[in-house]
Design an enzyme around this catalytic site. Sequence first.
Site, mmCIF file in Angstrom:
data_model
loop_
_atom_site.group_PDB
_atom_site.id
_atom_site.type_symbol
_atom_site.label_atom_id
_atom_site.label_comp_id
_atom_site.label_asym_id
_atom_site.label_seq_id
_atom_site.Cartn_x
_atom_site.Cartn_y
_atom_site.Cartn_z
ATOM 1 N N ASP A 298 0.862 -1.083 0.029
ATOM 2 C CA ASP A 298 -0.168 -0.157 0.141
ATOM 3 C C ASP A 298 0.746 1.116 0.081
ATOM 4 O OD1 ASP A 298 -2.287 -1.141 0.151
ATOM 5 O OD2 ASP A 298 -2.781 -1.024 2.122
ATOM 6 N N LYS B 47 -1.327 2.027 -6.625
ATOM 7 C CA LYS B 47 -1.371 2.730 -7.933
ATOM 8 C C LYS B 47 -0.834 1.785 -8.884
ATOM 9 C CE LYS B 47 2.244 5.225 -8.423
ATOM 10 N NZ LYS B 47 3.271 6.228 -8.120
ATOM 11 N N MET C 286 -7.319 8.579 9.980
ATOM 12 C CA MET C 286 -8.039 9.356 8.873
ATOM 13 C C MET C 286 -8.790 10.444 9.063
ATOM 14 S SD MET C 286 -8.939 5.665 6.951
ATOM 15 C CE MET C 286 -9.608 4.794 8.365
HETATM 16 N N1 SAH Z 1 -3.743 -0.037 9.583
HETATM 17 C C1 SAH Z 1 -3.080 1.244 9.744
HETATM 18 C C2 SAH Z 1 -4.171 2.237 9.283
HETATM 19 C C3 SAH Z 1 -4.614 2.631 8.039
HETATM 20 S S1 SAH Z 1 -5.690 3.778 7.790
HETATM 21 C C4 SAH Z 1 -2.379 1.537 11.051
HETATM 22 O O1 SAH Z 1 -2.365 0.518 11.839
HETATM 23 O O2 SAH Z 1 -1.731 2.368 11.354
HETATM 24 C C5 SAH Z 1 -4.463 5.140 7.277
HETATM 25 C C6 SAH Z 1 -4.485 6.034 8.429
HETATM 26 O O3 SAH Z 1 -3.492 5.709 9.193
HETATM 27 C C7 SAH Z 1 -4.167 7.412 7.862
HETATM 28 O O4 SAH Z 1 -5.006 8.085 7.298
HETATM 29 C C8 SAH Z 1 -3.409 7.943 9.060
HETATM 30 O O5 SAH Z 1 -4.577 8.524 9.756
HETATM 31 C C9 SAH Z 1 -2.907 6.862 9.794
HETATM 32 N N2 SAH Z 1 -1.328 6.660 9.631
HETATM 33 C C10 SAH Z 1 -0.920 5.616 9.093
HETATM 34 N N3 SAH Z 1 0.481 6.065 8.826
HETATM 35 C C11 SAH Z 1 0.748 7.044 9.587
HETATM 36 C C12 SAH Z 1 1.783 7.867 9.695
HETATM 37 N N4 SAH Z 1 2.966 7.334 9.585
HETATM 38 N N5 SAH Z 1 1.565 9.107 10.501
HETATM 39 C C13 SAH Z 1 0.366 9.428 10.878
HETATM 40 N N6 SAH Z 1 -0.689 8.849 10.445
HETATM 41 C C14 SAH Z 1 -0.424 7.531 9.908
#
Ligand code: SAH
Length: 515
Positions: free
Chosen positions: A43, A65, A180
């Site tokens: 992803d 993508k 998100m």
């Molecule tokens: N499974 C992932 C979340 C996926 S949803 C997890 O456990 O982290 C995607 C969201 O995760 C983004 O919109 C953001 O809110 C958050 N996110 C993922 N990586 C991030 C990062 N490095 N810094 C801040 N937010 C992050």
Amino acid sequence: MSSTPTISAAGICYLVGAGPGDLGLVTLRARECIERAEVVVFDALCNPAMLAWAPAEAELIDAGKRAGAHKLKQSETNALLVEKTRAGKIVVRLKGGDPFVFGRGAEEALALARAELAFEIVPGISSALAGPAYAGIPVTQRGVVSQLTIFTGHEDPEKGGSAVDFAQLARTPGTRVMLMGVERLASITRQFLDGGERPDLPVALVRWATTGRQETLVGTLADIAEKAAARGFEAPAVAIFGEVVRAREELDWFEKKRRLAGKRIVVTRTRKQAGALSAKLTALGADVLEIPTIRIEKPANEREFAELVKDAHTYDWVMFTSPNGVDAFFGWFYRLYEDARDIGGARVAAVGPATAARVKEFRLKVDLQPSEAVAEALVGAFEKEQGSVENLKILLVRPETTREVLAAALTKKGAIVDEAIGYRTVPATAAEDRTGATERFRQEGADLVTFASSSAVENFLALGLPLAPELKFASLGPITSATMRARGLRVDVESSKANLDALVAAICRFYAGKK
Ligand code: SAH
């Protein structure tokens, strides 16, 4: 691997958490899976550097993508995982953070389970926990909060039909972490206020948490949306609502200590080379672009090389000029012999500290270490050690491409030199750019490019990338600097000693002077 798949059929799909971004926060289990993957489906939020751990022949599929076209729909991703696993492949589905925390990992696991295919879950460090931690915000704190809620801001609360009950969230005690939805912050904070939460509740946003691009913004429920809009604070970000945000005033550690924060620095590398320099720069907060410049290949005449390696014990000296030469030599040596003592009476010379260090990794002593691959220095070092080089039998291990000055200089003094051509370097192709660093450099540029050798300069320039006028260049030492100047590059930073720590220190000094 430590555990066995649940079903013995060859195909298996690992749903792997890739962590929040920092490579150090990837689990050992995740790395093991990637190292043996035949297919990796990843992803946008996965740190692309970990794709370099996959075998060179692994198929890499960007689910965010695909082939520059549209994003794969969830149903298409599910179908792809089922198809590849059913075909008997070892499939790694890499997902940012943890696969089961808002990662739609459940849907993918269900698709595999219903197709009766083997799968395993490898949990990862979720951004929901790592984001606050790297901002210096404890999600629970004895005496302050003892409850944690994680929710998604994915759905617009004002559109109705949201799965999140904001009125209830507003009344929920403790820390609330949102993944998100930074784009919908205005509407979300309004829901909290309408639900009765206090306007001065501390709120923090952390974007690109744990990476060189991390930024944190602190405000209150009343003003955070406005502040975020004013700063252009965009996804990916986690939001933390709660009293614990105040702890950051004392606990901010990550953003504070990083002397190279906000600097985008290019490291040139070969695909196999360990990212020692990258790791050091990343630890100081730099956003590192590892641009592949060359690939190491077998020499045109490998048989001849192997013959010379086999005869190494008949020489007085074996001389190495690069770490790659050391690898090529011992690669063959230990295929031919089982005992290090089969090198016989041959003594070992290594040009430069990196080459010497590699020889030592093979548990052999370096008898002579001329600091530079300059003919006079080399001959001088030999003469100092041996009195004269006359009639010494020397096996010189080298790449196919170097200009031949060393052998000539030694021969002139009466040495008997055989050249063992152990490898050749070829320019990197687009396929080598597995991390997308070259593309990012093209699009976004960088602050500084580092060169750890003359060949790195030549190889980087051969890529023909656009070089912005404000781009700065750093060199490992005078020899590399000379090459840079000869090729029309300015030397903005020069390391005092030819080692990576000294180079990093010089870069820090350069930026400290600018602040
Ligand atoms: N499974 C992932 C979340 C996926 S949803 C997890 O456990 O982290 C995607 C969201 O995760 C983004 O919109 C953001 O809110 C958050 N996110 C993922 N990586 C991030 C990062 N490095 N810094 C801040 N937010 C992050």
